[in-house]
Design an enzyme around this catalytic site. Structure first.
Site, PDB file in Angstrom:
ATOM      1  N   ASP A 144      -4.359  -4.296   5.176  1.00  0.00           N
ATOM      2  CA  ASP A 144      -2.936  -4.130   4.881  1.00  0.00           C
ATOM      3  C   ASP A 144      -2.326  -5.500   4.638  1.00  0.00           C
ATOM      4  O   ASP A 144      -2.748  -6.496   5.236  1.00  0.00           O
ATOM      5  CB  ASP A 144      -2.223  -3.438   6.047  1.00  0.00           C
ATOM      6  CG  ASP A 144      -2.607  -1.966   6.165  1.00  0.00           C
ATOM      7  OD1 ASP A 144      -2.815  -1.333   5.120  1.00  0.00           O
ATOM      8  OD2 ASP A 144      -2.694  -1.455   7.290  1.00  0.00           O
ATOM      9  N   ASP A 178      -1.501   2.803   0.131  1.00  0.00           N
ATOM     10  CA  ASP A 178      -0.456   3.479   0.895  1.00  0.00           C
ATOM     11  C   ASP A 178       0.778   3.729   0.041  1.00  0.00           C
ATOM     12  O   ASP A 178       1.419   4.783   0.145  1.00  0.00           O
ATOM     13  CB  ASP A 178      -0.062   2.639   2.120  1.00  0.00           C
ATOM     14  CG  ASP A 178      -1.216   2.444   3.092  1.00  0.00           C
ATOM     15  OD1 ASP A 178      -2.072   3.337   3.167  1.00  0.00           O
ATOM     16  OD2 ASP A 178      -1.252   1.397   3.758  1.00  0.00           O
TER      17      ASP A 178
END
Length: 200
Positions: A144, A178
């Protein structure tokens, strides 16, 4: 939208997702951050593959999650094919499904391959195709990198439960995959009638 164009959209999202993750892995140490704006940072973290770093407990928790995701992507892939080839669904629905599929597949690639492709990012910048990988097949960590701390401060003391506590909006750290999943779900929610409109 044709099935070919839907697959091209999936491929485009996957390429952008993986290029961004590989760049971060090979240029950042875990926890390193770069401030783009006061409200936007590139912040490298890794997680076990669920939102906010949530993990399934137990020795096989990670494997169970990855296998479940593989079946889910296969189901989404069938949904995409069925929506294009059999049902002639709206472009809203096809784009939404393609984005969700691309996002899910992007994070699966991390889980399946990154454990055997990269070495550890704890102390040094990771090496691609390392001789000393940090994990095993199906046990890689999801990368991430986008962090938007739009507002940080203490909440008013009169607020119940959270009053007086430090609070950050928005505190999630996420990746391109995402974003694709969230956008696809957003299309289904906000353009529901258009997404599920059937063309004769």
């Amino acid at each position: 939208m044709s099935l070919r164009n839907a697959y091209l959209l999936v491929l485009l999202v996957l390429v952008v997702d993986q290029v961004s993750k590989i760049y971060i892995k090979t240029n950042f140490i875990l926890g390193e951050e770069v401030e783009v704006f006061s409200w936007f940072k590139i912040y490298f973290i890794e997680n076990e593959g669920m939102a906010w770093g949530t993990r399934i407990p137990g020795e096989y928790g990670k494997l169970i999650l990855t296998v479940f995701r593989l079946f889910a992507v296969a189901g989404i892939g069938y949904w995409l094919w069925d929506s294009v080839e059999r049902r002639r669904s709206s472009n809203y629905l096809i784009v939404a499904i393609a984005l969700i599929m691309a996002g899910a597949f992007g994070n699966i690639l991390d889980s399946v391959f990154y454990g055997v492709t990269f070495d550890d990012s704890q102390q040094n910048v990771a090496t691609l195709f390392s001789n000393k990988p940090y994990g095993t097949w199906f046990h890689g960590k999801v990368v991430d990198l986008f962090y938007f701390p739009i507002w940080q401060g203490n909440l008013p003391s009169w607020l119940p439960i959270w009053g007086g506590k430090e609070f950050t909006f928005f505190n999630a750290i996420f990746n391109v995959a995402d974003v694709a999943i969230s956008t696809g779900v957003g299309i289904l929610l906000f353009f529901n009638k258009k997404a599920f409109h059937k063309y004769e």
